[in-house]
Write a protein that holds these residues in place. Structure first.
Motif, short mmCIF file in Angstrom:
data_model
loop_
_atom_site.label_atom_id
_atom_site.label_comp_id
_atom_site.label_asym_id
_atom_site.label_seq_id
_atom_site.Cartn_x
_atom_site.Cartn_y
_atom_site.Cartn_z
N LEU A 71 34.19 93.97 77.27
CA LEU A 71 33.70 93.26 78.45
C LEU A 71 32.62 94.05 79.19
N ARG A 72 32.50 95.32 78.85
CA ARG A 72 31.49 96.13 79.53
C ARG A 72 30.09 95.68 79.12
N PRO A 73 29.17 95.66 80.06
CA PRO A 73 27.81 95.20 79.73
C PRO A 73 27.06 96.22 78.87
N ALA A 74 26.02 95.74 78.21
CA ALA A 74 25.17 96.63 77.41
C ALA A 74 24.40 97.56 78.34
N SER A 75 23.96 98.68 77.77
CA SER A 75 23.19 99.64 78.56
C SER A 75 22.02 100.13 77.72
N GLY A 76 21.21 101.01 78.30
CA GLY A 76 20.09 101.56 77.55
C GLY A 76 20.53 102.38 76.37
N GLN A 77 21.68 103.02 76.49
CA GLN A 77 22.21 103.83 75.39
C GLN A 77 23.03 102.99 74.40
N ARG A 78 23.80 102.04 74.92
CA ARG A 78 24.61 101.16 74.06
C ARG A 78 24.07 99.74 74.22
N THR A 79 23.07 99.42 73.42
CA THR A 79 22.38 98.14 73.57
C THR A 79 23.25 96.95 73.19
N TRP A 80 24.31 97.18 72.42
CA TRP A 80 25.26 96.12 72.10
C TRP A 80 26.55 96.27 72.92
N GLY A 81 26.53 97.13 73.93
CA GLY A 81 27.74 97.36 74.70
C GLY A 81 28.80 98.03 73.84
N TRP A 82 30.04 97.57 74.01
CA TRP A 82 31.18 98.14 73.26
C TRP A 82 31.75 97.12 72.28
N LEU A 83 30.92 96.21 71.78
CA LEU A 83 31.42 95.14 70.92
C LEU A 83 32.13 95.67 69.68
N ARG A 84 31.65 96.79 69.14
CA ARG A 84 32.24 97.29 67.91
C ARG A 84 33.58 98.01 68.13
N ALA A 85 33.99 98.17 69.38
CA ALA A 85 35.26 98.82 69.67
C ALA A 85 36.42 98.07 69.03
N GLU A 86 36.35 96.73 68.99
CA GLU A 86 37.45 95.97 68.40
C GLU A 86 37.57 96.21 66.91
N VAL A 87 36.46 96.44 66.23
CA VAL A 87 36.51 96.72 64.79
C VAL A 87 37.12 98.09 64.54
N LEU A 88 36.73 99.07 65.34
CA LEU A 88 37.30 100.41 65.22
C LEU A 88 38.80 100.39 65.50
N ALA A 89 39.20 99.61 66.51
CA ALA A 89 40.62 99.51 66.85
C ALA A 89 41.42 98.89 65.71
N ALA A 90 40.89 97.82 65.13
CA ALA A 90 41.58 97.17 64.02
C ALA A 90 41.71 98.12 62.82
N GLY A 91 40.65 98.86 62.53
CA GLY A 91 40.71 99.81 61.43
C GLY A 91 41.73 100.91 61.68
N ALA A 92 41.82 101.38 62.93
CA ALA A 92 42.80 102.42 63.28
C ALA A 92 44.23 101.88 63.11
#
Length: 307
Positions: A71-92
């Protein structure tokens, strides 16, 4: 030149968080009861089921954190925000499940060879409590299970817990009625065999996203051919189709068009036609499509690797 669609994921992500929070609380309570039951009865099946629920509680917590991060917005460093966090969580989650499944197989074989005493009636009570809790969590997660890979992993974990509780109940009935204590080892092995294949499925899909494999069902070469048949298009190269998470599909392409299209004002129409080709003809929601229109002579400025 590019064209893109908005995300529109915030409402669904908020709903996902609520479901995950409820499932986490219920699973944690059932886990505590299961640990107590395994200590009282000495059951491998209940111990493995409790260990499975421990990973599930941890997995649901990670999934909850990941759903919050998305839900966190995108930033200059993370242009896609934290969208990939769910994929990393599922893999873990899937990785931990594989470890639990491996332990259950080894311990099940050991207990088959040297079966301990098992308190059958008590095992039945704790198995029934575990199943009731699992069913509550399943009902909470059911409607949102296809919202993301993260939610699907969480749902599958709780489903495996429920099947594990059924195996515990069956073994308890067998032990109580026949005295055959090896039923507990069999139940533990069955739970492991339920866990491992599903963990591999989640790992495979998480790896597919992280390796930026084309979305399932999308034939990139067929897309290229369809785009090249559009009026005014001479060539399509450097075509990529990937996913940022399980919902956000990204397509990029360099499209060579007839030189006069840049002078007669028809280049924008070609861009519109190509966008329609990607979003409507292929039936896949392309959240972000970036198309670079270029004249034929531009290709000599690009690395050979792109062609």
């Amino acid at each position: 030149m590019s064209h893109s669609h908005g995300h529109g994921h915030s409402h669904s992500a908020g709903s996902t968080r609520g479901r995950l929070a409820i499932a986490f609380v219920v699973t944690t309570l059932v886990l505590i009861i299961g640990v107590i039951g395994a200590w009282i009865t000495g059951s491998l099946a209940l111990l493995v089921d409790a260990a499975h629920m421990l990973t599930d509680a941890g997995g649901l917590l990670v999934a909850l954190i990941a759903a919050t991060l998305t839900l966190r917005p995108a930033s200059g460093q993370r242009t896609w925000g934290w969208l990939r966090a769910e994929v990393l969580a599922a893999g873990a989650q899937a990785t931990v499940l594989l470890g639990v499944g491996g332990f259950a197989l080894v311990e099940g074989v050991r207990r088959w060879q040297d079966p301990p005493e098992i308190a059958g009636p008590e095992l039945l009570i704790f198995g029934a409590i575990g199943l009731a809790g699992n069913l509550v969590s399943l009902l909470v997660l059911l409607s949102g299970r296809n919202a993301s890979l993260n939610m699907r992993a969480a749902f599958l974990e709780v489903l495996n817990d429920a099947l594990g509780s059924v195996a515990v109940i069956v073994s308890a009935v067998v032990i109580t009625t026949t005295g055959w204590t090896r039923a507990d080892a069999v139940a533990g092995i069955v739970i492991a065999l339920l866990i491992i294949p599903r963990a591999f499925v989640i790992l495979k899909e998480a790896g597919s996203v992280l390796l930026e494999t084309a979305p399932k069902g999308l034939d990139v070469e067929a897309v290229r051919g369809h785009m090249e048949r559009k009026d005014g298009v001479l060539d399509v190269h450097d075509l990529h189709a990937t996913r940022i998470d399980t919902r956000t599909v990204v397509v990029t392409a360099h499209v060579v068009v007839e030189p006069q299209r840049f002078h007669d004002g028809t280049a924008p129409q070609i861009l519109d036609d190509l966008q329609e080709c990607l979003t409507e003809h292929w039936g896949i929601p392309v959240d972000h499509a970036t198309i670079q229109l270029e004249p034929p002579e531009h290709q000599r400025h690009e690395p050979e690797l792109n062609h």
